[in-house]
Design a protein around this motif. Structure first.
Motif, PDB file in Angstrom:
ATOM      1  N   SER A 263       1.334  -1.213  -0.121  1.00 40.11           N
ATOM      2  CA  SER A 263      -0.005   0.014  -0.184  1.00 40.11           C
ATOM      3  C   SER A 263       1.127   1.098   0.165  1.00 40.11           C
ATOM      4  O   SER A 263       1.017   1.659  -1.103  1.00 40.11           O
ATOM      5  CB  SER A 263      -0.685  -0.184   0.855  1.00 40.11           C
ATOM      6  N   THR A 264       0.709   1.913   0.821  1.00 44.87           N
ATOM      7  CA  THR A 264       2.062   2.856   1.064  1.00 44.87           C
ATOM      8  C   THR A 264       2.755   3.224   2.084  1.00 44.87           C
ATOM      9  O   THR A 264       3.313   2.620   3.351  1.00 44.87           O
ATOM     10  CB  THR A 264       0.951   4.087   1.791  1.00 44.87           C
ATOM     11  N   TYR A 265       3.842   3.933   1.884  1.00 53.49           N
ATOM     12  CA  TYR A 265       4.650   4.208   3.162  1.00 53.49           C
ATOM     13  C   TYR A 265       4.713   5.437   3.758  1.00 53.49           C
ATOM     14  O   TYR A 265       4.977   6.312   2.837  1.00 53.49           O
ATOM     15  CB  TYR A 265       5.805   2.975   2.888  1.00 53.49           C
ATOM     16  N   GLN A 266       5.651   6.103   4.718  1.00 59.22           N
ATOM     17  CA  GLN A 266       6.084   7.169   4.967  1.00 59.22           C
ATOM     18  C   GLN A 266       7.446   6.659   6.073  1.00 59.22           C
ATOM     19  O   GLN A 266       8.090   6.079   6.840  1.00 59.22           O
ATOM     20  CB  GLN A 266       4.735   8.024   6.037  1.00 59.22           C
ATOM     21  N   VAL A 267       8.021   8.112   5.631  1.00 61.77           N
ATOM     22  CA  VAL A 267       9.912   7.595   6.182  1.00 61.77           C
ATOM     23  C   VAL A 267      10.429   8.715   6.838  1.00 61.77           C
ATOM     24  O   VAL A 267       9.732   9.953   5.997  1.00 61.77           O
ATOM     25  CB  VAL A 267      11.205   7.644   5.226  1.00 61.77           C
ATOM     26  N   GLU A 268       9.605   8.981   7.789  1.00 63.21           N
ATOM     27  CA  GLU A 268      10.690   9.945   8.997  1.00 63.21           C
ATOM     28  C   GLU A 268      11.538  10.347   9.875  1.00 63.21           C
ATOM     29  O   GLU A 268      12.362   9.158   9.672  1.00 63.21           O
ATOM     30  CB  GLU A 268       9.171  10.690   9.994  1.00 63.21           C
ATOM     31  N   GLY A 269      12.974  11.454   9.817  1.00 65.85           N
ATOM     32  CA  GLY A 269      13.355  11.458  10.712  1.00 65.85           C
ATOM     33  C   GLY A 269      14.714  12.237  10.809  1.00 65.85           C
ATOM     34  O   GLY A 269      14.460  13.319  10.023  1.00 65.85           O
ATOM     35  N   GLY A 270      16.373  12.397  10.803  1.00 66.61           N
ATOM     36  CA  GLY A 270      17.115  13.642  10.258  1.00 66.61           C
ATOM     37  C   GLY A 270      18.014  12.344  10.631  1.00 66.61           C
ATOM     38  O   GLY A 270      18.244  11.452  11.022  1.00 66.61           O
ATOM     39  N   TYR A 271      19.672  13.107  10.551  1.00 64.74           N
ATOM     40  CA  TYR A 271      21.283  12.322  11.186  1.00 64.74           C
ATOM     41  C   TYR A 271      21.808  14.040  10.487  1.00 64.74           C
ATOM     42  O   TYR A 271      20.946  14.498  10.073  1.00 64.74           O
ATOM     43  CB  TYR A 271      20.780  11.878   9.544  1.00 64.74           C
ATOM     44  N   ASP A 272      23.263  13.832  11.019  1.00 64.39           N
ATOM     45  CA  ASP A 272      23.922  14.191  11.022  1.00 64.39           C
ATOM     46  C   ASP A 272      25.273  13.517   9.389  1.00 64.39           C
ATOM     47  O   ASP A 272      25.334  12.790   9.765  1.00 64.39           O
ATOM     48  CB  ASP A 272      24.895  14.453  11.707  1.00 64.39           C
ATOM     49  N   PHE A 273      25.277  14.895   8.544  1.00 65.70           N
ATOM     50  CA  PHE A 273      26.248  14.264   7.356  1.00 65.70           C
ATOM     51  C   PHE A 273      27.083  14.125   7.049  1.00 65.70           C
ATOM     52  O   PHE A 273      27.550  15.802   7.241  1.00 65.70           O
ATOM     53  CB  PHE A 273      24.787  14.907   6.324  1.00 65.70           C
ATOM     54  N   VAL A 274      27.836  13.527   6.416  1.00 65.64           N
ATOM     55  CA  VAL A 274      29.743  14.185   6.765  1.00 65.64           C
ATOM     56  C   VAL A 274      29.340  13.477   5.198  1.00 65.64           C
ATOM     57  O   VAL A 274      28.909  11.991   4.700  1.00 65.64           O
ATOM     58  CB  VAL A 274      30.104  13.433   7.097  1.00 65.64           C
ATOM     59  N   GLY A 275      30.261  14.192   4.176  1.00 65.60           N
ATOM     60  CA  GLY A 275      30.230  13.078   2.485  1.00 65.60           C
ATOM     61  C   GLY A 275      31.226  13.761   2.097  1.00 65.60           C
ATOM     62  O   GLY A 275      32.234  14.788   2.231  1.00 65.60           O
ATOM     63  N   ASN A 276      32.322  13.031   1.191  1.00 66.11           N
ATOM     64  CA  ASN A 276      32.939  13.285   0.162  1.00 66.11           C
ATOM     65  C   ASN A 276      32.764  13.669  -1.227  1.00 66.11           C
ATOM     66  O   ASN A 276      33.889  12.596  -1.641  1.00 66.11           O
ATOM     67  CB  ASN A 276      34.280  12.947   0.672  1.00 66.11           C
TER      68      ASN A 276
END
Length: 361
Positions: A263-276
């Motif tokens: 059927s359906t989905y919901q994704v919630e949240g957060g994070y601290d990103f480090v990338g190169n």
């Protein structure tokens, strides 16, 4: 309703498109008369990225593309997990890890103590099995609190998707009967977690650490919570072997997936990103950081499409971007470019599929 179709992984090799929004590198400071530096790539002393109209599309491309690759969604193209007799597809990008873990635990309860011998095929009809092992840690003779579950390496027939090392969860805690259409909770900590997806000219390897918790109700709605950290290495084919060219780390990560299978989905949240991601910003040996907050994306649990959503990205000097994904396949964003809490720029609608092409490595 027009949906955003999930790109195949080979789209990662497309060239980055130009970032929209205009601007000549500076803009009047709101209320102060000062000039604001609108350089696309500018960092503070802690490698935090200053956010503005000129890097908004690229930042959203990074966040959304990694969301698709991480597989916190609940679809592998039609719930293509071994437990559902689906076909594992490396081009789905949304590997359906939430649903994969749910079905692993439900399978383990239904098949204990013969989980290994009853292990499902990676694809309907074979040829390879996904080994599922339950370790009766407390020697109770039952699948219950304190036990661990591990899924081994699994590949589809053309090896475009490989669960190398699989997912292992220990210190399990249960309430209820872990089964479809049953009220239950189950939680534990990862002792191994990794997915490798390999294409003709790229390889993506992800690892995860932390804890997972699952709540199910009688209607079969699932709530899956991930806490901890997540990291990914991105490699290109160079001289016949894969060479790492980019990577990212998500720290202080909290993600909640709510879905109804099919059927359906919901994704919630957060994070601290480090990338190169040197290729995204045409930099050399670059590393930058920002914070993703109030992430809230909804879509189809059947095919992994993204319908609507929003998220915020916090950068250096209190700069901020706020993104809104609309149900016509576009997004818009606002930018606080001087960090004073007010909106300095609002974008025109941009095609999300175009934004995703900014992500390259």
């Amino acid at each position: 309703m027009k949906k955003l179709n999930v790109f195949v992984l080979s789209a990662l090799t497309l060239a980055a498109v130009a970032c929209g929004g205009g601007g000549d590198g500076s803009s009047p400071g709101i209320g102060s008369g000062a000039q604001v530096n609108l350089s696309e790539y500018r960092l503070d002393s802690n490698n935090n990225l200053f956010l503005n109209r000129n890097n908004g599309e690229k930042v959203s491309g990074i966040v959304l593309k990694e969301f698709l690759i991480q597989g916190q969604g609940v679809s592998g193209k039609g719930l293509g997990t071994p437990f559902d007799s689906g076909v594992l597809q490396g081009d789905s990008e949304t590997l359906g890890i939430a649903h994969y873990l749910v079905r692993t635990f439900e399978f383990a309860q239904a098949n204990f103590p013969n989980t290994f011998s009853n292990s499902p095929n990676c694809e309907a009809g074979g040829p390879k099995a996904l080994p599922v092992t339950v370790t009766d840690e407390n020697m109770s003779g039952s699948y219950n609190n304190g036990d661990s579950v591990n899924t081994g390496t699994c590949s589809n027939s053309d090896n475009t998707l490989q669960f190398l090392g699989g997912y292992g969860v220990s210190d399990l805690a249960f309430t209820g009967t872990v089964a479809v259409n049953s009220v239950y909770t189950i939680g534990g900590t990862f002792f191994t977690a990794g997915v490798t997806s390999v294409g003709n000219d790229f390889q993506i390897e992800s690892t995860e650490s932390g804890a997972v918790g699952i709540t199910s109700d009688a209607s079969n709605e699932k709530i899956v919570e991930f806490t901890g950290s997540y990291g990914t290495d991105y490699s290109n084919l160079v001289g016949g072997s894969f060479q790492r060219v980019a990577g990212s780390s998500h720290q202080n990560r909290s993600i909640t997936v709510t879905y109804m299978p099919g059927s359906t989905y919901q994704v919630e949240g957060g994070y601290d990103f480090v990338g190169n991601f040197d290729a995204v910003f045409n930099q050399t040996n670059s590393s930058f950081e920002f914070g993703v907050r109030n992430f809230d994306i909804s879509g189809s649990a059947l095919d992994g499409d993204v319908d609507t959503g929003s998220f915020e990205v916090n950068g250096a000097g209190n700069t901020k971007l706020v993104f809104t994904i609309r149900n016509d396949g576009t997004l818009i964003f606002t930018a606080d470019e001087d960090g004073n809490g007010s909106v300095d720029f609002t974008s025109t609608p941009v095609q999300v599929n175009t934004v995703l092409q900014n992500f390259t490595f």
